[in-house]
Design a protein around this motif. Sequence first.
Motif, PDB file in Angstrom:
ATOM      1  N   LEU A  38      72.998  40.764  31.777  1.00  0.00           N
ATOM      2  CA  LEU A  38      71.822  41.629  31.857  1.00  0.00           C
ATOM      3  C   LEU A  38      70.981  41.326  33.099  1.00  0.00           C
ATOM      4  CD1 LEU A  38      70.711  41.530  28.112  1.00  0.00           C
ATOM      5  CD2 LEU A  38      72.128  43.256  29.272  1.00  0.00           C
ATOM      6  N   LYS A  39      70.241  42.326  33.516  1.00  0.00           N
ATOM      7  CA  LYS A  39      69.393  42.208  34.700  1.00  0.00           C
ATOM      8  C   LYS A  39      67.979  42.637  34.340  1.00  0.00           C
ATOM      9  CE  LYS A  39      68.912  44.064  39.409  1.00  0.00           C
ATOM     10  NZ  LYS A  39      69.495  45.018  40.407  1.00  0.00           N
ATOM     11  N   ALA A  40      67.004  41.870  34.790  1.00  0.00           N
ATOM     12  CA  ALA A  40      65.596  42.213  34.564  1.00  0.00           C
ATOM     13  C   ALA A  40      64.930  42.459  35.910  1.00  0.00           C
ATOM     14  CB  ALA A  40      64.884  41.085  33.829  1.00  0.00           C
ATOM     15  N   GLU A  41      64.351  43.632  36.062  1.00  0.00           N
ATOM     16  CA  GLU A  41      63.725  43.965  37.339  1.00  0.00           C
ATOM     17  C   GLU A  41      62.682  45.053  37.138  1.00  0.00           C
ATOM     18  OE1 GLU A  41      65.119  44.771  41.943  1.00  0.00           O
ATOM     19  OE2 GLU A  41      66.413  45.448  40.316  1.00  0.00           O
ATOM     20  N   ASN A  42      61.510  44.828  37.722  1.00  0.00           N
ATOM     21  CA  ASN A  42      60.438  45.819  37.710  1.00  0.00           C
ATOM     22  C   ASN A  42      60.089  46.295  36.304  1.00  0.00           C
ATOM     23  OD1 ASN A  42      58.530  47.142  39.350  1.00  0.00           O
ATOM     24  ND2 ASN A  42      59.651  49.079  39.177  1.00  0.00           N
ATOM     25  N   GLY A  43      60.118  45.363  35.343  1.00  0.00           N
ATOM     26  CA  GLY A  43      59.721  45.692  33.977  1.00  0.00           C
ATOM     27  C   GLY A  43      60.790  46.355  33.145  1.00  0.00           C
ATOM     28  N   VAL A  44      62.032  46.360  33.634  1.00  0.00           N
ATOM     29  CA  VAL A  44      63.134  47.030  32.924  1.00  0.00           C
ATOM     30  C   VAL A  44      64.319  46.071  32.810  1.00  0.00           C
ATOM     31  CG1 VAL A  44      64.796  48.929  32.990  1.00  0.00           C
ATOM     32  CG2 VAL A  44      62.424  49.317  33.699  1.00  0.00           C
ATOM     33  N   ILE A  45      64.942  46.053  31.631  1.00  0.00           N
ATOM     34  CA  ILE A  45      66.175  45.292  31.417  1.00  0.00           C
ATOM     35  C   ILE A  45      67.340  46.275  31.375  1.00  0.00           C
ATOM     36  CG2 ILE A  45      67.461  43.818  29.806  1.00  0.00           C
ATOM     37  CD1 ILE A  45      64.792  42.655  28.918  1.00  0.00           C
ATOM     38  N   SER A  46      68.390  45.945  32.103  1.00  0.00           N
ATOM     39  CA  SER A  46      69.551  46.842  32.136  1.00  0.00           C
ATOM     40  C   SER A  46      70.842  46.032  32.101  1.00  0.00           C
ATOM     41  CB  SER A  46      69.516  47.712  33.404  1.00  0.00           C
ATOM     42  OG  SER A  46      69.499  46.896  34.569  1.00  0.00           O
ATOM     43  N   GLY A  47      71.916  46.706  31.646  1.00  0.00           N
ATOM     44  CA  GLY A  47      73.225  46.068  31.579  1.00  0.00           C
ATOM     45  C   GLY A  47      74.024  46.633  30.427  1.00  0.00           C
ATOM     46  N   GLY A  48      75.323  46.546  30.558  1.00  0.00           N
ATOM     47  CA  GLY A  48      76.190  47.055  29.497  1.00  0.00           C
ATOM     48  C   GLY A  48      76.011  48.540  29.262  1.00  0.00           C
ATOM     49  N   GLY A  49      75.618  49.262  30.317  1.00  0.00           N
ATOM     50  CA  GLY A  49      75.435  50.703  30.190  1.00  0.00           C
ATOM     51  C   GLY A  49      74.133  51.105  29.529  1.00  0.00           C
ATOM     52  N   LYS A  50      73.227  50.146  29.291  1.00  0.00           N
ATOM     53  CA  LYS A  50      71.950  50.455  28.659  1.00  0.00           C
ATOM     54  C   LYS A  50      70.794  49.961  29.524  1.00  0.00           C
ATOM     55  CE  LYS A  50      73.760  50.041  23.921  1.00  0.00           C
ATOM     56  NZ  LYS A  50      73.582  49.369  22.601  1.00  0.00           N
ATOM     57  N   SER A  51      69.630  50.499  29.261  1.00  0.00           N
ATOM     58  CA  SER A  51      68.415  50.014  29.916  1.00  0.00           C
ATOM     59  C   SER A  51      67.216  50.318  29.025  1.00  0.00           C
ATOM     60  CB  SER A  51      68.231  50.655  31.297  1.00  0.00           C
ATOM     61  OG  SER A  51      67.933  52.025  31.182  1.00  0.00           O
ATOM     62  N   ALA A  52      66.218  49.469  29.110  1.00  0.00           N
ATOM     63  CA  ALA A  52      64.996  49.656  28.321  1.00  0.00           C
ATOM     64  C   ALA A  52      63.880  48.834  28.945  1.00  0.00           C
ATOM     65  CB  ALA A  52      65.211  49.247  26.866  1.00  0.00           C
ATOM     66  N   GLY A  53      62.670  49.295  28.755  1.00  0.00           N
ATOM     67  CA  GLY A  53      61.523  48.580  29.282  1.00  0.00           C
ATOM     68  C   GLY A  53      61.254  47.291  28.523  1.00  0.00           C
ATOM     69  N   TYR A  54      60.530  46.390  29.163  1.00  0.00           N
ATOM     70  CA  TYR A  54      60.206  45.104  28.544  1.00  0.00           C
ATOM     71  C   TYR A  54      59.515  45.278  27.189  1.00  0.00           C
ATOM     72  CZ  TYR A  54      61.056  42.431  32.894  1.00  0.00           C
ATOM     73  OH  TYR A  54      61.618  41.821  33.991  1.00  0.00           O
ATOM     74  N   GLY A  55      58.704  46.320  27.065  1.00  0.00           N
ATOM     75  CA  GLY A  55      57.934  46.522  25.842  1.00  0.00           C
ATOM     76  C   GLY A  55      58.784  46.698  24.605  1.00  0.00           C
TER      77      GLY A  55
END
Length: 739
Positions: free
Chosen positions: A157-174
């Motif tokens: 997974l990658k965290a950048e600019n308040g968003v987590i993404s990886g494995g074809g998904k993404s979602a905000g930190y909240g």
Amino acid sequence: MLNPRRIDQVLTGGLSRRSFVTTTIGGAVGLALLPGVASAQAPKPGSKPTEQPLAFVTIAKDGTTTILCNRMDMGQGIETGLAMICAEELDADWSKVRTGFGDQKAAYVDPLFGIHLTGGSNSVKNSYQQYRELGARTKAMLLAAASESWGVPAASLKAENGVISGGGKSAGYGEFFDAAMKGTVPEAVTLKDPKTFKLIGQPTGLVVSKAKSTGTQAYGMDVQLPGMAVAVIQRPPVFNGKIAKLDSAGALKVKGVKAVLPVTLDRGGQGVAVVASGYWAAKKGRDALKVDWDLAGTPKPDTAALTQQYLALAKTAGTPAPKPEFQADASAWAKAPKKITADFVFPYLNHAQMEPLACTVDLKADRCDFYYAAQMPGIDAMNLAKTVGLKPEQVQIHVQMAGGGFGRRATPATEWPREAAAVAVALAQAGKPMPVKVIWSREDDLKSGYYRPMTVHRAEIGFDATGKIAGWQHRIVSQSILKGSPLEGFGYQKGVDGTTTEGMREPYEIPMNLSVHHPEVNVPVLWWRSVGSTHTAYVMETLVDEIAFATKQDPVAYRLKLMEGNAKADRHRAALQAAVDKSGYGKRKLKPGQAWGVAVHESFESVVAYVVVASMKGSAKARQPVLQEVHAGVHCNLCVNPKAVETQVQGAAIMALATTMPTHRVTFKDGVVEQNNFYDMAMPRMPDAPKLMTVSIVPSNDPPKGMGEPGLPALAPALANAVARLTGQRQRELPFRFA
């Protein structure tokens, strides 16, 4: 090993002030000084209150990220600076970052000192690593929560600019924050390589800038509670005076006045609180009071007499300054071919912060809430609990934004909040319990506050035609700030207050013998922005300049020569060179009637050098300097926010300019302060500001140092050195005095 029982005594107010110092400051650096501390054993990394992300970071569902400041912001920008540091490692969306303040709880102590403290330019310096790790721990916990939710390895997974993404998904930190905070706080985290920083090092506007510039920012003065009254206090004209006779009839006739109550003041004096529906009614009620004061036996300081006493003391040996560099044999000064004997006089000074003092108290039977700009909420909580008769855990301090401070809001005895607490207690005892805000007027603070100590220096220096110093005998006469306070253990050693001598000698390799007198005077004294360096920098930098002039040497070159052999002077040289390069010193010719002035000084581990251009105006009997240009060179190691550093230096330079202006002083006559308001004490106006001011920051990747205070000390001596070249007169006194 510390005794946990002794710690419990500290937390519940069961120790004397001296025992408090011994336990909490002398031996408990890094210890949280509030209820909840169960053991003196050092906890493992990631488990201390100061390392818990949930105490500092909150992320809403929409991604709004709130980062709490473990200090009190009074305009120096640490609320934004610490948020930048945390957000950098968190990889937060900066546009969604908001800020706020912690309180007196254990999480918000200074991680190095172990007490709640905003001061000494320590905020970014001491919490840089802490806030980086807070951001990194928060991000690691968010990634762990996302990994569990999505069923994929966290490493993917990658965290950048308040968003987590990886494995074809993404979602905000909240989306993951609540779950993340239920997880385990990691002991160790990997921090970024500074080369990859996106926020740190970038000029960034303060998070609260819009609110301040639009008048919507709330300060301690602005707190409003339902049913709240407002109070002002009539204080005795001489410190520690008592009430002999009180006639409150006139005050009680003023519309809106609710009560007139005698109260105990800081250090044992007495005052009269007038409580009303609003400030104006309270003030009018106070004006109508008739009070006879008992001043019998109360010492009445007088500035003229104190000056002569201090000058006489300065001619005698004092208590030796304990540091080895101050204990050289300086006796050769008397046989040197060239000599300087100089006395310097520095006045008492008021802090003159933009927002006068105000504290709101909501006292109930089992709880008391305080709303004010608290610089030391942990110490305050213990002092306030004792005043209102509650336990420290029953006291809650709501830290507010401050409109300036410069040291005035950090009284170790919790002076002005305790006076507000005393008013709330008196109201309750009178059967009129209600929330109350106690307000100090500008006149109250100027006439009845705390002050920078009046200080006298005497220097006896011998040198030769090359400027080589054979000996430098030096004595300082000044009240101690630390002696007898809860912070005595920080720097009062072998009879000498370290805040008095800080800034002497360094970075110059000179044989100095330094001793100190600390007279007892009935004037309350306190640190003032840059503390001892306000006078030590002036003395050192004007005398070094005078030796350069007497030996026909360039003042920059001579300073560099005196630094030779001092490995600690690299930052001084770099800061001085930055100011020289930006100013064009030595490369351009000034207009007729203008002169250069130079000074460099380190305070609070940051170095600021000034190269200024000045001229003179006015008649021979009313001459005044004009500051035409100011060029600052700054070495504060890694600069977290260049914009904040620039504005701090600019503000500090203008504040320092004030100290040189006629009437900028506090004087006493028969124990009474002679000044009332700014019309009695000159302050810089817009026309007094230099036409050009530059700030050059020396690049560095070393851990950052503080910048709230270091911009002040070197400005006044730089201006004085320019004035000496224009007039032939060395200024031995602040404010400047022309013959």
